[in-house]
Design an enzyme around this catalytic site. Structure first.
Site, PDB file in Angstrom:
ATOM      1  N   ASP A 124       0.955  -1.349   0.092  1.00  0.00           N
ATOM      2  CA  ASP A 124       0.251  -0.553  -0.142  1.00  0.00           C
ATOM      3  C   ASP A 124       0.876   1.400  -0.070  1.00  0.00           C
ATOM      4  OD1 ASP A 124      -2.324  -1.341   0.108  1.00  0.00           O
ATOM      5  OD2 ASP A 124      -2.639  -1.683   2.199  1.00  0.00           O
ATOM      6  N   ASP A 142      -7.039  -1.936  -4.742  1.00  0.00           N
ATOM      7  CA  ASP A 142      -7.938  -1.206  -3.783  1.00  0.00           C
ATOM      8  C   ASP A 142      -9.293  -0.158  -3.905  1.00  0.00           C
ATOM      9  OD1 ASP A 142      -7.024  -2.652  -2.311  1.00  0.00           O
ATOM     10  OD2 ASP A 142      -5.427  -0.792  -0.975  1.00  0.00           O
TER      11      ASP A 142
END
Length: 164
Positions: A124, A142
């Site tokens: 991330d 995402d």
């Protein structure tokens, strides 16, 4: 004798779009994993930083502190969801909004599955915050999953409204 020309099926178009999302997702993850040290943050806007963190769990680091079984659980879940999505795409090629939603979810799910299999965690790098409030870091996969889910809900609402 020349081979017969290939026809592009509606399903292959959707799968190609999902592949593009996967490639973009993986390229950005590789970049941030190489260019940043773990936990490093670079401020871009007063409410946004680039950072590098690893998520061993699911959304919002759900189950991230577990000993490792969650890696394979979420990998299997992503693969099963992908099979179901491809089946739905094949059956519903005449519903473009629905197919866009599924395609975004498919590309995002497989982008994160690749991370889980290759690294044992999801990379991330996008971090939004306001003062002391922080939204959990996330990635391009995402974004695909989230946009696909929103579009899926919108598609269902519009379809239900049209049916009335």
């Amino acid at each position: 004798m020349a081979p017969a020309p290939r026809t592009v099926t509606p399903l292959s178009r959707w799968l190609f779009i999902a592949l593009l999302l996967i490639v973009f997702d993986q390229a950005t993850k590789l970049y941030f994993d190489a260019a940043f040290s773990y936990g490093e943050r670079v401020n871009i806007l007063p409410i946004f930083d680039f950072t590098l963190v690893y998520n061993r769990g699911a959304a919002f680091s759900f189950l991230a502190s577990e000993p490792g079984w969650q890696r394979w659980f979420f990998t299997a879940l992503g693969l099963v969801a992908s099979v179901v999505i491809v089946w739905l795409l094949r059956r519903n090629t005449n519903q473009p909004r629905f197919c866009w939603a599924l395609t975004l979810i498919l590309g995002g799910a497989l982008g994160n599955v690749i991370d889980r299999v290759a690294y044992g965690h999801v990379v991330d790098f996008l971090l939004f915050y306001w003062n002391d409030w922080y939204y959990p870091a996330f990635n391009i996969a995402d974004i695909g999953i989230t946009c696909g889910a929103v579009l899926l809900v919108l598609d269902e609402l519009l379809r239900a409204r049209k049916a009335r």
